[in-house]
Design an enzyme around this catalytic site. Structure first.
Site, PDB file in Angstrom:
ATOM      1  N   GLU A   1      -2.795  -9.025   2.601  1.00 26.02           N
ATOM      2  CA  GLU A   1      -3.128  -9.598   3.917  1.00 26.02           C
ATOM      3  C   GLU A   1      -4.602  -9.448   4.265  1.00 26.02           C
ATOM      4  O   GLU A   1      -5.085 -10.067   5.217  1.00 26.02           O
ATOM      5  CB  GLU A   1      -2.248  -8.977   5.004  1.00 26.02           C
ATOM      6  CG  GLU A   1      -2.532  -7.526   5.317  1.00 26.02           C
ATOM      7  CD  GLU A   1      -1.940  -6.555   4.320  1.00 26.02           C
ATOM      8  OE1 GLU A   1      -2.203  -5.347   4.448  1.00 26.02           O
ATOM      9  OE2 GLU A   1      -1.213  -6.992   3.397  1.00 26.02           O
TER      10      GLU A   1
ATOM     11  N   CYS B   1       0.841  -1.198   0.000  1.00 31.54           N
ATOM     12  CA  CYS B   1       0.000   0.000   0.000  1.00 31.54           C
ATOM     13  C   CYS B   1       0.881   1.254   0.000  1.00 31.54           C
ATOM     14  O   CYS B   1       1.628   1.477  -0.939  1.00 31.54           O
ATOM     15  CB  CYS B   1      -0.975  -0.036   1.162  1.00 31.54           C
ATOM     16  SG  CYS B   1      -2.348   1.149   0.986  1.00 31.54           S
TER      17      CYS B   1
ATOM     18  N   HIS C   1      -4.022  -4.619  -0.508  1.00 25.70           N
ATOM     19  CA  HIS C   1      -3.605  -5.264   0.746  1.00 25.70           C
ATOM     20  C   HIS C   1      -3.747  -6.784   0.609  1.00 25.70           C
ATOM     21  O   HIS C   1      -4.829  -7.322   0.820  1.00 25.70           O
ATOM     22  CB  HIS C   1      -4.471  -4.781   1.919  1.00 25.70           C
ATOM     23  CG  HIS C   1      -4.211  -3.375   2.328  1.00 25.70           C
ATOM     24  ND1 HIS C   1      -3.207  -3.028   3.192  1.00 25.70           N
ATOM     25  CD2 HIS C   1      -4.842  -2.226   1.982  1.00 25.70           C
ATOM     26  CE1 HIS C   1      -3.213  -1.717   3.369  1.00 25.70           C
ATOM     27  NE2 HIS C   1      -4.187  -1.210   2.650  1.00 25.70           N
TER      28      HIS C   1
END
Length: 211
Positions: A195, A82, A193
């Site tokens: 994750e 990011c 993102h």
């Protein structure tokens, strides 16, 4: 012996979720701002959430800008996530022009409010699809898994690289096409993102940490 993984802790990042992603795929990362631990790691992740100028000031205040550049020059795997991806570029126009790390050539720009008569809601938030460019990087670690995946985005600024050779994926926000992942040799960046993008996103951490 399992590789050592460092998440750079400079006080401005989505550290917990990245830490959990690494653990999910079998690695125990070190959260640190220590120069020697960063330079000695097998893989390094540069996180980031917030404003580009603030992030650069935090890195500078901790003496980490040259550390990150030195690590990148060692040709070991480095990944920006990011804002961490944006920091890898030369400059950002967020709150006026601000110098970045300059590891990958290009600049960070704000989404236009209107594009082809369509109003773009800023920030760009939510799930969106990523596409590899027509001629993907041959032999790259993500070549077989990046195309046509939905990933989770939260951002108002996007990366514009000087060379298409550094583009891994594109994404369309309405009709506006922007770079959503980058690579230069051992350096990788994801605007989305991973994750927060389910099992497909976690697979990117697994691929990166196995390089």
């Amino acid at each position: 012996m399992k590789k050592s993984v460092v998440i750079i802790d400079y006080g401005l990042g989505n550290i917990y979720s990245i830490d959990q992603a690494c653990r999910h795929v079998g690695y125990t990362p070190i959260l640190t701002s220590d120069k020697d631990e960063i330079l000695g790691a097998d893989s390094v992740i540069l996180p980031g959430v917030g404003a580009f100028p603030v992030a650069m000031e935090r890195l500078k205040s901790k003496g980490l800008t040259e550390v990150v550049k030195t690590y990148a020059a060692q040709e070991k795997p480095l990944m920006g996530v990011c804002l961490g991806m944006q920091l890898l570029l030369n400059t950002s126009e967020e709150f006026g022009e601000c110098e970045g790390l300059g590891i990958i050539e290009g600049n960070v720009k704000r989404f236009p409010k209107v594009w082809k008569d369509n109003k773009l809601k800023i920030p760009h938030i939510g799930w969106n699809k990523i596409f590899t460019r027509q001629e993907p990087l041959a032999g790259g670690p993500f070549d077989d898994i990046l195309n046509d995946l939905f990933m989770y985005f939260v951002h108002s600024y996007y990366v514009e690289t000087d060379s298409e050779e550094n583009v891994l994926t594109y994404t369309y926000y309405e009709d506006f096409k922007f770079c959503s992942a980058i690579q230069k040799k051992n350096i990788f960046g994801f605007q989305f993102h991973p994750e927060k993008s389910g099992e497909q996103g976690l697979s990117l951490y697994e691929k990166f940490l196995s390089i």
